[in-house]
Design a protein around this motif. Structure first.
Motif, mmCIF file in Angstrom:
data_model
loop_
_atom_site.group_PDB
_atom_site.id
_atom_site.type_symbol
_atom_site.label_atom_id
_atom_site.label_comp_id
_atom_site.label_asym_id
_atom_site.label_seq_id
_atom_site.Cartn_x
_atom_site.Cartn_y
_atom_site.Cartn_z
ATOM 1 N N ALA A 1 2.020 2.068 -9.817
ATOM 2 C CA ALA A 1 3.070 3.062 -9.638
ATOM 3 C C ALA A 1 2.864 4.240 -10.579
ATOM 4 N N THR A 2 3.294 5.409 -10.142
ATOM 5 C CA THR A 2 3.301 6.596 -10.978
ATOM 6 C C THR A 2 4.646 6.679 -11.679
ATOM 7 N N VAL A 3 4.640 6.841 -12.984
ATOM 8 C CA VAL A 3 5.885 6.892 -13.749
ATOM 9 C C VAL A 3 6.283 8.339 -13.987
ATOM 10 N N ALA A 4 7.516 8.675 -13.613
ATOM 11 C CA ALA A 4 8.048 10.021 -13.840
ATOM 12 C C ALA A 4 8.820 10.047 -15.147
ATOM 13 N N ALA A 5 8.738 11.183 -15.832
ATOM 14 C CA ALA A 5 9.409 11.309 -17.126
ATOM 15 C C ALA A 5 10.916 11.452 -16.973
ATOM 16 N N GLY B 1 0.778 -1.227 0.000
ATOM 17 C CA GLY B 1 0.000 0.000 0.000
ATOM 18 C C GLY B 1 0.807 1.272 0.000
ATOM 19 N N ARG B 2 2.120 1.172 -0.273
ATOM 20 C CA ARG B 2 2.962 2.366 -0.322
ATOM 21 C C ARG B 2 2.884 2.987 -1.719
ATOM 22 N N PRO B 3 2.485 4.233 -1.845
ATOM 23 C CA PRO B 3 2.495 4.889 -3.165
ATOM 24 C C PRO B 3 3.931 5.011 -3.669
ATOM 25 N N VAL B 4 4.168 4.619 -4.910
ATOM 26 C CA VAL B 4 5.511 4.608 -5.483
ATOM 27 C C VAL B 4 5.537 5.427 -6.770
ATOM 28 N N THR B 5 6.504 6.341 -6.852
ATOM 29 C CA THR B 5 6.813 7.018 -8.105
ATOM 30 C C THR B 5 8.096 6.401 -8.637
ATOM 31 N N VAL B 6 8.078 5.945 -9.887
ATOM 32 C CA VAL B 6 9.224 5.220 -10.417
ATOM 33 C C VAL B 6 9.776 5.923 -11.654
#
Length: 312
Positions: free
Chosen positions: A54-58, A33-38
């Motif tokens: 996961a949220t993908v960063a550019a 349940g940890r929000p992850v930006t990758v």
């Protein structure tokens, strides 16, 4: 009438790197349940984590800006430097899970601190399938900022166990490489043992349990060596002294020759034994060999410069 306070939101984090290990780590945090930006240099590799939420960063800089806790799990130390080059580290908690050397950990800590971040270096004692599996025994060495470690301990403990080994940022890598080096030596012995029975009517499956139990029976030598190194006493209570072991090496070498097996995995250690005996220490056990491996400071510095030149 009482009202229960809402549970705090799970801590979010940024993950730099989506290779096999990075992906395993990311999946463990997402499952908890940890929000992850990758972010990953090759964007396609983030697809598996994106599919799991996961949220993908550019860019790496965008990923670093997304969260206070930033975890790097990249190819090597140079990759970490390149990923962080354009990022603002002010106020960030940087945890480096990238395999490196003690010197690299210390240098990375100094650079991160100079740029306004707290820093932990780490050494992962696991392979990707062990991550997120509590019964696998996986754990990670951490060293550097203790306040950072304590604050994020619960998050760091999600994918694998945690072992904090000191405030010196180089200690995680030092422990990691010490264990891996011992493992390589163990594998060398196993390789030689199986080579000896090649071509004979001895099934590898028959030798395997004998070999495993014998190696297990020898593991108390680890603790005995530690005690002798601490006390500087290499002779009290010795059961199998170096002179006897060195003499017995002849049988090991002749057997290898008879079996058509190279002794190259055995010779470095045997040479150390012979040197120690020749220097008048035949009544000792093997703990004294440790000192033979310690290079003078000038030789160590030269080797470091040569490695740096090779990389350049």
């Amino acid at each position: 009438m009482t009202h229960n306070a809402p549970s705090p939101a799970p801590a979010s984090l940024t993950l730099l790197g989506a290779g096999a290990m990075g992906t395993a780590l990311g999946r463990a945090w997402l499952a908890a349940g940890r929000p992850v930006t990758v972010w990953n240099r090759t964007p396609a590799r983030t697809a598996a984590l994106a599919a799991e939420g996961a949220t993908v960063a550019a860019t790496a800089a965008e990923a670093v800006a997304a969260n206070r806790l930033v975890i790097a799990c990249l190819l090597d130390d140079d990759s970490v430097g390149e990923a962080l080059d354009g990022a603002d580290l002010t106020g960030r908690d940087l945890v480096n899970l990238t395999t490196g050397t003690p010197a690299q950990g210390r240098a990375r800590a100094a650079r991160a601190t100079a740029r306004g971040a707290r820093f932990l270096d780490a050494g992962i004692m696991a392979v990707p399938p062990m991550i997120g599996v509590p019964e696998s025994g996986a754990y990670v060495f951490y060293s550097g900022s203790r306040p950072l470690f304590e604050e994020h301990r619960d998050t760091l403990a999600v994918p694998a166990g945690t072992r904090y080994v000191g405030e010196d940022p180089g200690f995680a890598a030092l422990h990691d490489v010490a264990l891996l080096s011992a493992m390589n030596g163990l594998f060398a012995g196993i390789t030689h043992a199986f080579a000896l029975i090649g071509g004979e009517e001895v099934a590898p499956q028959d030798l395997a349990p004998l070999l495993a139990s014998w190696l297990t029976a020898m593991t108390p030598a680890v603790h005995e060596t530690a005690e002798r190194l601490s006390s500087d006493d290499y002779t009290s209570g010795v059961v199998s002294h170096l002179a006897m072991q060195a003499a017995g090496n002849g049988t090991l070498l002749r057997t290898a020759e008879e079996q058509g097996v190279s002794a190259e995995l055995l010779m470095p250690y045997m040479d150390l034994m012979a040197r120690r005996v020749a220097a008048g220490h035949g009544d000792e056990d093997g703990a004294g060999l440790v000192g033979l491996l310690r290079l003078p400071a000038t030789e160590t510095a030269t080797a470091t410069r040569e490695r740096a030149a090779d990389r350049a």
